[in-house]
Design an enzyme around this catalytic site. Structure first.
Site, PDB file in Angstrom:
ATOM      1  CG  ASP A 174       7.411  -6.985   2.909  1.00 42.46           C
ATOM      2  OD1 ASP A 174       7.093  -8.038   2.317  1.00 42.46           O
ATOM      3  OD2 ASP A 174       6.790  -5.915   2.776  1.00 42.46           O
ATOM      4  NE  ARG A 211       0.633 -14.002  -2.841  1.00 40.01           N
ATOM      5  CZ  ARG A 211       0.671 -12.736  -3.216  1.00 40.01           C
ATOM      6  NH1 ARG A 211      -0.198 -12.272  -4.117  1.00 40.01           N
ATOM      7  NH2 ARG A 211       1.546 -11.902  -2.696  1.00 40.01           N
ATOM      8  NE  ARG A 254      -1.785  -5.393   0.213  1.00 33.67           N
ATOM      9  CZ  ARG A 254      -0.455  -5.417   0.375  1.00 33.67           C
ATOM     10  NH1 ARG A 254       0.312  -4.498  -0.204  1.00 33.67           N
ATOM     11  NH2 ARG A 254       0.095  -6.343   1.128  1.00 33.67           N
ATOM     12  CG  ASP A 287       1.706 -12.547   1.111  1.00 29.08           C
ATOM     13  OD1 ASP A 287       1.773 -11.673   1.988  1.00 29.08           O
ATOM     14  OD2 ASP A 287       2.708 -13.042   0.556  1.00 29.08           O
ATOM     15  CG  HIS A 309       3.458  -4.099   5.335  1.00 27.16           C
ATOM     16  ND1 HIS A 309       2.169  -3.790   4.916  1.00 27.16           N
ATOM     17  CD2 HIS A 309       3.868  -5.132   4.558  1.00 27.16           C
ATOM     18  CE1 HIS A 309       1.836  -4.582   3.910  1.00 27.16           C
ATOM     19  NE2 HIS A 309       2.835  -5.419   3.679  1.00 27.16           N
ATOM     20  CG  HIS A 349       6.632  -4.609  -4.026  1.00 22.94           C
ATOM     21  ND1 HIS A 349       5.557  -4.109  -3.332  1.00 22.94           N
ATOM     22  CD2 HIS A 349       6.620  -5.949  -3.824  1.00 22.94           C
ATOM     23  CE1 HIS A 349       4.926  -5.101  -2.722  1.00 22.94           C
ATOM     24  NE2 HIS A 349       5.547  -6.227  -3.016  1.00 22.94           N
TER      25      HIS A 349
END
Length: 528
Positions: free
Chosen positions: A258, A81, A143, A73, A174, A186
């Site tokens: 995901d 990352r 985002r 990601d 997504h 999440h």
């Protein structure tokens, strides 16, 4: 699992993309890649220790399986990352959307592609193509490129073209749109209460644009959309994954889930059943970001898939098709070696400074300033390009060139826990950026564990209050209000979704990144 089905077992391993712990690849992962046909892996900041280490790590993985799909990601902005330790060199999507320069968006994506190509990474789980229709969205927010479908669509296309032009596969996410949700997937299953007409007009256009732009992968989100399928989350819905994305929209690339450990689906079904149902619905790759120390859960996923084929709950043809799409993405990556060589060649390596300047320029273009008309002390100077006005007629402008701060400030960074898509402990970076330009700057970080303001001092030292999504976190908003009441001369920097302006000067960066911190620090100090 019986040993009579080595072919099935290998197909099942091909569709898995697990994560792992540590900066060294565990033995089980190397064996799975080299001997068992594991299709790839996903890297997180916990695995990476600088670009050189990342390239060496990927080389070790590819030594076992040259065709492995190595994913990460790397969105820019708060979700990074490879640059998690210092912050991204490039602003995230909202900042790019606010600047609204599609050429710049493509250039930023190409720089990110160059970074990933230099480490031989196959697939970037980016860009976010969600239309952020809900400003209080807890997981998308900055985002997203914005709330306008047309704006999101054109920047999504530019981002995909830029990244894939550097020879790295993009992944629009997504699907079919996570922008109008109140819940972070999440933690729980979000429900998107929108009509099919609204979805078609608002949420789906960026994904249609992504397909038309040739995006190599699409990530399905864990969200329930009753207008499309009242029973199954998108990840597990054949109506959405196959019917809408494949058949209606004509997408032929790889569909990835995901992460299946996310509570949105993990609270409903065991991991193996999630994998089976996702594959049956039309997914081609299963992302499992968390793995057991010995990889036991990866082999349990494999066994669940093989058992489902034997039991007739998952067609062998469907599994073979999924595996073929994973291999096709790997094949595309191999075919783009020349593009990566151009992106990372000798001349391109000399463009590193230019990439940093691009990040700074695009971050600066996203800064917006409001002078609230609050009393300002001698430590806050006139703001060029911004007209001070009473609060009822706030005026928003773009940054000027005159210093706002007359000397080293006290910077209080109120840091809420960001979404789990963001690496833990990520800070705005503004304390460091201001310290670099104004030695003597004092920084203080306030966390939810210790939600207490420091001594804010008097007006002899400028005060900068840094917040993120203050309107969405009541405790942050309360602390900010208290600080501004004590120090109405404060400069307030909001790094998340803009809220009600406060302080003498209210600055919005529209995202967190090293680039954004440097840009706002330069503006505050007049160092252009």
């Amino acid at each position: 699992m019986s040993h009579r089905s080595p072919g099935l077992a290998r197909l099942a391993m091909t569709v898995l993309q697990p994560g792992f712990d540590g900066t060294e690849p565990p033995g089980w992962l190397l064996r799975a890649l080299g001997e068992e046909g594991l299709g790839g892996t996903v890297l997180f900041a916990r695995n990476l220790d600088g670009l050189g280490h990342t390239a060496d790590l990927v080389a070790r993985l590819r030594a076992e399986n040259p065709a492995a799909v190595i994913a990460v990601d790397e969105e820019g902005g708060s979700v990074t990352r490879l640059q998690a330790a210092r912050g991204s060199s490039w602003p995230g999507n909202r900042a790019l959307g606010v600047g609204d320069d599609v050429e710049a968006t493509g250039l930023v994506a190409r720089e990110i592609g160059r970074l990933l190509a230099s480490a031989d990474i196959t697939l970037d789980y980016a860009p976010v193509a969600d239309v952020n229709a809900n400003p209080a969205n807890p997981v998308i927010g900055v985002r997203s490129f914005g709330a306008d479908p047309e704006l999101v669509s054109r920047h999504t296309a530019a981002w995909i073209s830029g990244l894939q032009g550097a020879g790295v596969a993009a992944c629009a996410k997504h699907f079919p749109g996570h922008g109008d949700t109140h819940t972070d997937s999440h933690h729980a299953l979000p429900t998107l209460h929108a009509s099919s007409r609204l979805l078609a007009e608002r949420d789906l256009p960026p994904f249609r644009t992504a397909v038309a732009a040739g995006v190599r992968a699409v990530m399905c989100g864990h969200l329930l959309i009753p207008a499309l399928d009242p029973e199954n989350p998108a990840t597990l819905s054949r109506r959405i994954t196959t019917g809408l994305l494949r058949e209606e929209m004509g997408f032929t690339g790889m569909i990835v889930t995901d992460a299946i450990e996310m509570r949105a689906v993990a609270a409903l079904l065991p991991p193996g059943e999630i994998a089976v149902r996702a594959l049956a619905a039309g997914a081609d790759a299963i992302c499992a970001g968390i793995s057991a120390p010995g990889g036991e859960n990866v082999h349990e996923l494999r066994d669940a898939i093989v058992d489902a084929v034997r039991e007739g709950r998952l067609g062998e043809e469907r599994l073979a098709e999924a595996a073929s799409r994973v291999l096709a993405l790997s094949g595309w990556y191999a075919s783009e070696a020349a593009a990566r060589a151009r992106a990372t060649g000798t001349a391109a390596r000399g463009a590193g400074h230019e990439g940093e300047e691009l990040g700074l320029r695009t971050a600066r273009a996203a800064i917006r300033v409001t002078a609230t008309g609050a009393p300002s002390a001698t430590n806050v100077t006139n703001v060029t390009g911004v007209t001070a006005a009473p609060s009822a007629t706030k005026v928003t402008g773009t940054p000027g060139t005159t210093a706002v701060l007359s000397g080293p400030p006290l910077v209080v960074d109120i840091a809420p826990r960001l979404s789990e898509a963001v690496e833990p402990g990520l800070l705005t970076g503004l304390i460091g950026a201001l310290t670099e330009l104004l030695p003597g700057t004092v920084g203080h970080v306030v966390t939810v564990e210790r939600p207490e303001l420091p001594d804010l001092g008097d007006e002899s030292r400028p005060l900068v209050m840094v917040v993120h999504d203050a309107a969405r976190h009541p405790w942050v908003g309360e602390l900010l209000a208290r600080a501004v009441a004590l120090r109405p001369d404060a400069v307030v920097v909001e790094t998340g979704m803009p809220g009600e302006p406060s302080g003498a000067v209210y600055v919005t960066t529209n995202g967190i990144s090293r680039a954004s911190a440097r840009a706002v620090a330069r503006w505050l100090t007049g160092d252009q």
